[in-house]
Design an enzyme around this catalytic site. Structure first.
Site, PDB file in Angstrom:
ATOM      1  N   HIS A  61       0.862  -1.174   0.000  1.00 34.67           N
ATOM      2  CA  HIS A  61       0.000   0.000   0.000  1.00 34.67           C
ATOM      3  C   HIS A  61       0.904   1.232   0.000  1.00 34.67           C
ATOM      4  O   HIS A  61       2.093   1.141   0.350  1.00 34.67           O
ATOM      5  CB  HIS A  61      -0.885   0.028   1.251  1.00 34.67           C
ATOM      6  N   CYS A 115      -0.556   2.368  -4.292  1.00 37.66           N
ATOM      7  CA  CYS A 115      -1.320   3.599  -4.499  1.00 37.66           C
ATOM      8  C   CYS A 115      -0.449   4.800  -4.148  1.00 37.66           C
ATOM      9  O   CYS A 115       0.432   4.712  -3.300  1.00 37.66           O
ATOM     10  CB  CYS A 115      -2.570   3.610  -3.620  1.00 37.66           C
TER      11      CYS A 115
END
Length: 469
Positions: free
Chosen positions: A352, A395
């Site tokens: 992430h 992301c």
């Protein structure tokens, strides 16, 4: 009589709102320890006078000063939410009606804490007790002769009071960080890059060249975005120009070869050594608290291992590393002597992330720039003049890219004008020979199938196998 009752009712409502507001502030105050109060006090230094802050004993004192300066009131509690977010007291945000994500969304428009103050606070958070002793020793001639115990925040405030440290002059920090810790120096350098209007102008101009090259989300197509760093020497030092190359999953992708044809004249890398090089794959799947498990990521790790092994690299897989373990791993590989017998170095990170950073499994962020900095020519001379490739599947924000129809005739900067100021080959820029491939652009999410893996990694592996001779 009726209007009188309405007036009294309105007054009572206002009193209720004011009471609730002050109760919120007291609840926040009760959950803050002395270190938190010191941090809040420091972050408010640009907003409140020094003299008034010196008398602060509790968080309530700070709240009262902010209310007196009209930074904080019943209708607008965002500054306090920002301050709690900056000091990582995320659990207290709900007492003000905020969440961590909501604060992040609003920071760009409503944030009050300056980049300079953020940088200093980040430095203080990363200065260990041993580092602090070394820094105080290096600065002993600048500090009061009387023996006093200083925290990192107090030391920074003292340097500011003496005029040795300002928003436009961080040389004293650069000098001590260079001696004590290169990681700390990178924090200062990031601030300088963000603050430099010339650098930011050049970045924005380059991004404008490729503004229309985005993912075809409606048609489930994906772009591989690679960021090339071209170093050009100027009278004020090296400027790094970012250029994005885009390759689409679609067979009818725009052909950028013509635009880069002049680059074929540039010397190619030697890939004829006894060993091709090392490839690190950091695959973070499970996280500590709020971040979801990255289902399907094992598929990406397996595909990267297969393709880069096929390309002749020695692949090493690391699973579920904390932020500190990632930093320690980079330091370890920075000093590997076997790099000198290798042709290149590759690092793939699956995790992430947020803007410019990736998460460790402990949900702490690690700067991508800091990760790459371990392998510059200065810090890892064994890899000087050798390609260093970094591929990041994470992301970089929360926005979703809107689909845009693109054409293949993006304007490319004239290479001769760039070459005029390129430094001689014997002087190697510290950040030369890097390629950074990102799954998405800054501020946006990237996508991953829970069974088949991430679109970007699967496309990358597919194209490498297809296009490499």
């Amino acid at each position: 009589l009726l209007s009188g009752r309405e007036s009294i009712g309105s007054s009572n409502m206002e009193d209720d709102v004011s009471l609730k507001f002050h109760q919120q502030l007291l609840l926040v105050d009760e959950n803050l320890v002395a270190e938190d109060v010191a941090a809040l006090k420091f972050l408010c230094t640009d907003l409140l006078p020094f003299k008034k802050l010196e008398g602060v004993k509790s968080a309530v004192d700070i709240f009262q000063l902010l209310m007196a300066e009209e930074y904080l009131n019943e209708e607008d509690t965002f500054l306090l939410a920002e301050l709690l977010y900056r000091i990582k007291c995320h659990s207290l945000l709900k007492k003000l009606g905020y969440t961590k994500d909501k604060v992040q969304e609003c920071l760009h428009e409503k944030g009050r804490v300056s980049l300079y103050r953020q940088m200093l606070y980040e430095l203080s958070e990363n200065i260990t007790s041993e580092m602090l002793k070394e820094i105080i020793f290096l600065l002993q001639d600048c500090l009061p002769k009387r023996r006093i115990t200083l925290s990192a925040l107090e030391l920074l405030i003292l340097l500011e009071k003496q005029g040795l440290l300002t928003e436009n002059n961080v040389q004293v920090l650069e000098e001590v960080c260079m001696t004590v810790s290169p990681d700390l120096l990178e924090t200062v350098n990031c601030y300088k890059r963000a603050k430099d209007p010339l650098n930011m102008t050049m970045l924005s101009h380059t991004e404008e060249l490729f503004l229309s090259m985005k993912q075809y989300l409606k048609h489930k197509r994906c772009c591989i975005v690679a960021k090339f760093l071209f170093a050009t020497s100027t009278s004020i030092g090296y400027i790094f120009i970012n250029i994005y190359a885009v390759f689409s999953l679609d067979n009818k992708a725009a052909n950028l070869t013509q635009g880069f044809s002049e680059m074929n004249k540039m010397a190619s890398y030697k890939m004829d050594g006894p060993h091709r090089g090392f490839c690190l794959v950091i695959n973070n799947v499970k996280f500590g608290r709020s971040l979801l498990e990255r289902k399907g990521s094992h598929k990406d790790a397996e595909e990267l291992e297969r393709v880069f092994t096929w390309l002749g690299l020695d692949v090493r897989i690391y699973t579920d590393l904390t932020s500190q373990q990632i930093k320690d791993l980079m330091r370890t590989w920075q000093h590997v002597q076997d790099h000198k017998d290798r042709d290149c170095f590759i690092c793939c990170i699956l995790s992430h992330g947020e803007s410019g950073a990736i998460y460790g499994k402990d949900e702490e962020l690690v700067s991508i720039r800091m990760i790459m900095s371990h392998f510059t020519a200065e810090r890892c001379p064994q890899l000087a003049e050798k390609p260093k490739l970094f591929f990041i599947q994470a992301c970089q924000g929360k926005e979703i890219q809107r689909p845009v129809y693109v054409e293949a005739d993006a304007r490319i900067p004239d290479l001769p004008s760039m070459q005029q100021s390129i430094s001689p080959s014997e002087s190697i820029p510290a950040e030369a020979d890097f390629l950074l491939g990102m799954a998405t652009i800054d501020g946006c999410v990237s996508f991953r199938h829970i069974q088949q893996g991430a679109w970007y990694i699967q496309a990358l592996c597919s194209k490498l196998q297809l296009l490499v001779p």
